[in-house]
Structures are given as C-alpha cells and as structure tokens.
Design a protein around this motif. Structure first.
Motif, PDB file in Angstrom:
ATOM      1  N   SER A  69       0.829  -1.207   0.000  1.00 37.51           N
ATOM      2  CA  SER A  69       0.000   0.000   0.000  1.00 37.51           C
ATOM      3  C   SER A  69       0.865   1.258   0.000  1.00 37.51           C
ATOM      4  O   SER A  69       0.596   2.215  -0.740  1.00 37.51           O
ATOM      5  CB  SER A  69      -0.922   0.003   1.225  1.00 37.51           C
ATOM      6  OG  SER A  69      -1.641   1.209   1.310  1.00 37.51           O
ATOM      7  N   SER A  89      -7.627   7.359  -2.941  1.00 37.24           N
ATOM      8  CA  SER A  89      -7.286   6.652  -1.703  1.00 37.24           C
ATOM      9  C   SER A  89      -8.476   6.555  -0.761  1.00 37.24           C
ATOM     10  O   SER A  89      -8.524   5.676   0.106  1.00 37.24           O
ATOM     11  CB  SER A  89      -6.116   7.348  -0.990  1.00 37.24           C
ATOM     12  OG  SER A  89      -6.540   8.549  -0.350  1.00 37.24           O
ATOM     13  N   SER A  91     -11.237   5.480  -1.387  1.00 33.03           N
ATOM     14  CA  SER A  91     -12.030   4.276  -1.647  1.00 33.03           C
ATOM     15  C   SER A  91     -11.669   3.156  -0.672  1.00 33.03           C
ATOM     16  O   SER A  91     -12.324   2.106  -0.651  1.00 33.03           O
ATOM     17  CB  SER A  91     -11.828   3.797  -3.092  1.00 33.03           C
ATOM     18  OG  SER A  91     -10.478   3.439  -3.331  1.00 33.03           O
ATOM     19  N   THR A  92     -10.648   3.360   0.150  1.00 30.63           N
ATOM     20  CA  THR A  92     -10.244   2.335   1.118  1.00 30.63           C
ATOM     21  C   THR A  92     -11.395   1.850   2.000  1.00 30.63           C
ATOM     22  O   THR A  92     -11.575   0.638   2.180  1.00 30.63           O
ATOM     23  CB  THR A  92      -9.085   2.856   1.996  1.00 30.63           C
ATOM     24  OG1 THR A  92      -7.925   3.033   1.185  1.00 30.63           O
ATOM     25  CG2 THR A  92      -8.758   1.874   3.111  1.00 30.63           C
ATOM     26  N   PHE A  95     -13.453  -0.775   0.268  1.00 27.04           N
ATOM     27  CA  PHE A  95     -12.822  -2.092   0.249  1.00 27.04           C
ATOM     28  C   PHE A  95     -12.862  -2.743   1.635  1.00 27.04           C
ATOM     29  O   PHE A  95     -12.960  -3.971   1.751  1.00 27.04           O
ATOM     30  CB  PHE A  95     -11.376  -1.980  -0.233  1.00 27.04           C
ATOM     31  CG  PHE A  95     -11.229  -1.741  -1.711  1.00 27.04           C
ATOM     32  CD1 PHE A  95     -11.654  -2.693  -2.633  1.00 27.04           C
ATOM     33  CD2 PHE A  95     -10.654  -0.575  -2.186  1.00 27.04           C
ATOM     34  CE1 PHE A  95     -11.516  -2.482  -3.996  1.00 27.04           C
ATOM     35  CE2 PHE A  95     -10.506  -0.355  -3.544  1.00 27.04           C
ATOM     36  CZ  PHE A  95     -10.938  -1.311  -4.462  1.00 27.04           C
ATOM     37  N   GLY A  99     -14.092  -6.422   2.606  1.00 25.70           N
ATOM     38  CA  GLY A  99     -13.218  -7.337   3.338  1.00 25.70           C
ATOM     39  C   GLY A  99     -13.821  -7.794   4.652  1.00 25.70           C
ATOM     40  O   GLY A  99     -13.588  -8.925   5.089  1.00 25.70           O
ATOM     41  N   PHE A 120     -17.965   3.234  -5.395  1.00 31.48           N
ATOM     42  CA  PHE A 120     -17.113   2.782  -6.487  1.00 31.48           C
ATOM     43  C   PHE A 120     -17.461   3.487  -7.795  1.00 31.48           C
ATOM     44  O   PHE A 120     -16.602   3.672  -8.660  1.00 31.48           O
ATOM     45  CB  PHE A 120     -17.207   1.265  -6.647  1.00 31.48           C
ATOM     46  CG  PHE A 120     -16.393   0.502  -5.640  1.00 31.48           C
ATOM     47  CD1 PHE A 120     -15.034   0.733  -5.514  1.00 31.48           C
ATOM     48  CD2 PHE A 120     -16.980  -0.432  -4.796  1.00 31.48           C
ATOM     49  CE1 PHE A 120     -14.267   0.044  -4.588  1.00 31.48           C
ATOM     50  CE2 PHE A 120     -16.234  -1.120  -3.861  1.00 31.48           C
ATOM     51  CZ  PHE A 120     -14.868  -0.879  -3.755  1.00 31.48           C
ATOM     52  N   LEU A 142      -5.460   2.852  -6.964  1.00 30.46           N
ATOM     53  CA  LEU A 142      -6.527   1.951  -6.537  1.00 30.46           C
ATOM     54  C   LEU A 142      -5.946   0.717  -5.846  1.00 30.46           C
ATOM     55  O   LEU A 142      -6.499   0.221  -4.865  1.00 30.46           O
ATOM     56  CB  LEU A 142      -7.362   1.537  -7.749  1.00 30.46           C
ATOM     57  CG  LEU A 142      -8.740   0.937  -7.448  1.00 30.46           C
ATOM     58  CD1 LEU A 142      -9.628   1.944  -6.726  1.00 30.46           C
ATOM     59  CD2 LEU A 142      -9.417   0.476  -8.738  1.00 30.46           C
ATOM     60  N   LEU A 143      -4.804   0.216  -6.340  1.00 32.63           N
ATOM     61  CA  LEU A 143      -4.117  -0.892  -5.679  1.00 32.63           C
ATOM     62  C   LEU A 143      -3.706  -0.490  -4.267  1.00 32.63           C
ATOM     63  O   LEU A 143      -3.823  -1.285  -3.323  1.00 32.63           O
ATOM     64  CB  LEU A 143      -2.885  -1.302  -6.490  1.00 32.63           C
ATOM     65  CG  LEU A 143      -1.923  -2.294  -5.814  1.00 32.63           C
ATOM     66  CD1 LEU A 143      -2.617  -3.632  -5.566  1.00 32.63           C
ATOM     67  CD2 LEU A 143      -0.664  -2.492  -6.664  1.00 32.63           C
ATOM     68  N   LEU A 146      -6.742  -0.688  -2.068  1.00 30.65           N
ATOM     69  CA  LEU A 146      -7.108  -2.077  -1.800  1.00 30.65           C
ATOM     70  C   LEU A 146      -6.177  -2.690  -0.750  1.00 30.65           C
ATOM     71  O   LEU A 146      -6.629  -3.343   0.202  1.00 30.65           O
ATOM     72  CB  LEU A 146      -7.049  -2.891  -3.088  1.00 30.65           C
ATOM     73  CG  LEU A 146      -7.296  -4.405  -2.973  1.00 30.65           C
ATOM     74  CD1 LEU A 146      -8.672  -4.681  -2.391  1.00 30.65           C
ATOM     75  CD2 LEU A 146      -7.139  -5.079  -4.332  1.00 30.65           C
ATOM     76  N   ALA A 149      -6.869  -1.284   2.671  1.00 33.35           N
ATOM     77  CA  ALA A 149      -8.059  -1.878   3.287  1.00 33.35           C
ATOM     78  C   ALA A 149      -7.719  -3.212   3.942  1.00 33.35           C
ATOM     79  O   ALA A 149      -8.168  -3.504   5.053  1.00 33.35           O
ATOM     80  CB  ALA A 149      -9.143  -2.067   2.234  1.00 33.35           C
ATOM     81  N   ASN A 150      -6.928  -4.026   3.258  1.00 31.40           N
ATOM     82  CA  ASN A 150      -6.521  -5.311   3.834  1.00 31.40           C
ATOM     83  C   ASN A 150      -5.682  -5.113   5.088  1.00 31.40           C
ATOM     84  O   ASN A 150      -5.813  -5.867   6.066  1.00 31.40           O
ATOM     85  CB  ASN A 150      -5.741  -6.123   2.797  1.00 31.40           C
ATOM     86  CG  ASN A 150      -6.638  -6.819   1.793  1.00 31.40           C
ATOM     87  OD1 ASN A 150      -7.162  -7.891   2.050  1.00 31.40           O
ATOM     88  ND2 ASN A 150      -6.846  -6.189   0.653  1.00 31.40           N
TER      89      ASN A 150
END
Length: 290
Positions: A69, A89, A91-92, A95, A99, A120, A142-143, A146, A149-150
């Motif tokens: 991230s 960012s 958008s976290t 996600f 999750g 989204f 976007l990665l 994501l 978020a994880n």
C-alpha cells in the motif's frame, strides 16, 4: 482528527517535493526510517514489555500488505495530480466493507451495499476508464487503496490481543527492512533540502497516524469521517500553489460521491454498533431463569 488529516495532507506534499530528487520507493524507505525514530518514545513510555507478542507472523503479513500500500500510494502521489491520488485513496473504506464480509464474517445489508456501489461509481468518475484522459497510474492508486483496506482489516484482528502502541511500533519497525530492498534498487543519496522533505514525511506520517488512532478513541467514525476529507482540500491548495495543478471537475465530482458513500457507511456502522451495545445492556438487566 483535523490535525491528523492536515498531517497526512502535508506528508503527501513533502513526498512530492522529495520526488524532485528521489524515487518514490526510496522516499517510502525514509518515511519508515524517520517514522520509526518518532514512534520509539512510545517504547520508552511503556517499557520493553510492550513488544512481547505471540503474533509476530501475523505482524509480518500485515506489514507486507501495508508495504504494498505504501509503495503504490507513494508512487501515485509522485506521478498523479495530488488531489486525484488522495481522492482515489478514499475508496479504502469501501474495500474495508467488502473485506469485513469476507474475512470478518460481518453482515452487510442492502443499504450499505448500495452505498459501496455508489462509492465505487465515484472512483470510476475520477479514473474515467476509456476516456482520453485516463491514466494507468490511477490503477496503482486503486491498488494502494485495496492493500490499505486489507491492512486495516488485519489491524482489527491484532487489536483484539495487542496494545495499539505496540501495533504502531511493530509496524514501523518491520517496514524499515521491508522498504530497504526496493529503495536500494533505485538509490540516490539525498542532498540539500531533500533531507528536510524526507524527515518531514516520516514525522508527519507517524504523527498523523497517532493523532488519527487517538481521534477514533474519542469520537464516533461517523463524526470523524467528514473531517478526513479535509485532506483533499489541503493537497488541492498545495498542488495548485507549488506544482501548478488544477483540480478538475471530474475529480471534484468523484470525490463528492465517494465522500457521500463513506459518510453513509460510517453513520450506519455507528448506529448499528450503538444498537448492539443497547441490546447487550438490556440483556444484562434481564434475570437469568433458574
């Protein structure tokens, strides 16, 4: 929360200023290195016993995800307009909602799913896939969201057994060697004022993280989420002033849509949490039958 949000915004500005001389991966290393220096006083405050843990393997996994991230996020800050990178960012939390269903077994009902889909849609408005102005770099941003978020979900697991300050120290400590390898591949020794920017990136990043976690202890997420969007205003002003970047209408429109979706999700989660607490309290008052 205001102080933490401004700190994160100024960290993004410091990263962009340092990128005049350094690669984003090297900046990420210095952010971790100097960030560690600013969180070590927590260890002096709590003592070495704070670092005892049986979850070291989980820390390593969480930090590896967080490093993805960070590297992707720093690359986006360097190569995209600041306001666009920060807007994506946000958008976290969307996600995180996804999750939480997959990894935490949380139940998400129709209204929150609708808010996630609307959020989204806001991301798509900012990225504009298929348009002439589409940048593949927005996929990197976007990665970063994501992976972030994880990492946030993994913190939920760790917080069940670990002290919050221990999570901060272990995370920053493990980030330093993890960030060193990609940094070595693109290494350029900093000179001049670049040292100021990378030290500020570490201080502002760690300071913002600590302020943010403490804000969440003092108030509901539904109250704090709107304040966090102040970061877009901060980077928008500095992007215009220092880098001659204009915030286009698509970024503004997409950010507003994501903002509205996040506000709804945060308020919905807070309302459900309050109902759960009330139900437990009522249940505790009902005598158990013999």
């Amino acid at each position: 929360m205001v102080a933490g949000t401004v700190s994160f915004g100024l960290m993004a500005v410091a990263i962009r200023l340092a990128s005049a001389q350094l690669h984003a991966f090297e900046i990420a290393f210095f952010r971790a290195f100097f960030g560690l220096a600013f969180v070590l006083p927590l260890l002096l405050r709590h003592g070495p016993g704070l670092m005892r843990t049986r979850r070291l393997g989980f820390y390593v996994m969480r930090c590896a995800i967080g490093m993805v991230s960070m590297l992707a996020g720093f690359w986006a800050i360097v190569h995209l307009p600041l306001a666009q990178a920060v807007a994506i960012s946000y958008s976290t939390p969307l996600f995180v909602t996804l999750g939480a269903v997959v990894f935490l077994g949380e139940v998400v009902r129709a209204r929150r799913w609708t808010a996630v889909l609307i959020g989204f849609a806001g991301v798509l408005v900012i990225m504009r896939p298929g348009a002439a102005s589409f940048s593949a770099g927005s996929l990197v941003a976007l990665l970063a969201a994501l992976a972030s978020a994880n990492a946030a979900i993994s913190i939920k697991f760790l917080s069940r057994s670990e002290h919050p300050d221990a999570i901060v120290i272990w995370t920053t400590l493990l980030w330093v060697p993890m960030a060193a390898l990609p940094a070595v591949l693109v290494w350029v020794t900093p000179t001049g004022i670049t040292w100021l920017w990378i030290v500020l990136a570490g201080a502002l990043g760690s300071g913002g993280h600590m302020l943010w976690t403490r804000a969440l202890k003092l108030a509901d997420a539904s109250l704090l989420t709107p304040i966090s969007f102040l970061q877009i205003l901060v980077v928008g002003v500095f992007g215009w002033w220092l880098f001659d970047e204009a915030v286009d209408r698509w970024t503004c429109a997409g950010a507003a849509i994501i903002f509205a979706a996040n506000i709804y999700i945060a308020r919905r989660e807070t309302r459900l949490a309050r109902h759960a607490v009330t139900d437990r309290e009522i249940g505790a008052d009902i005598p158990t039958p013999p």
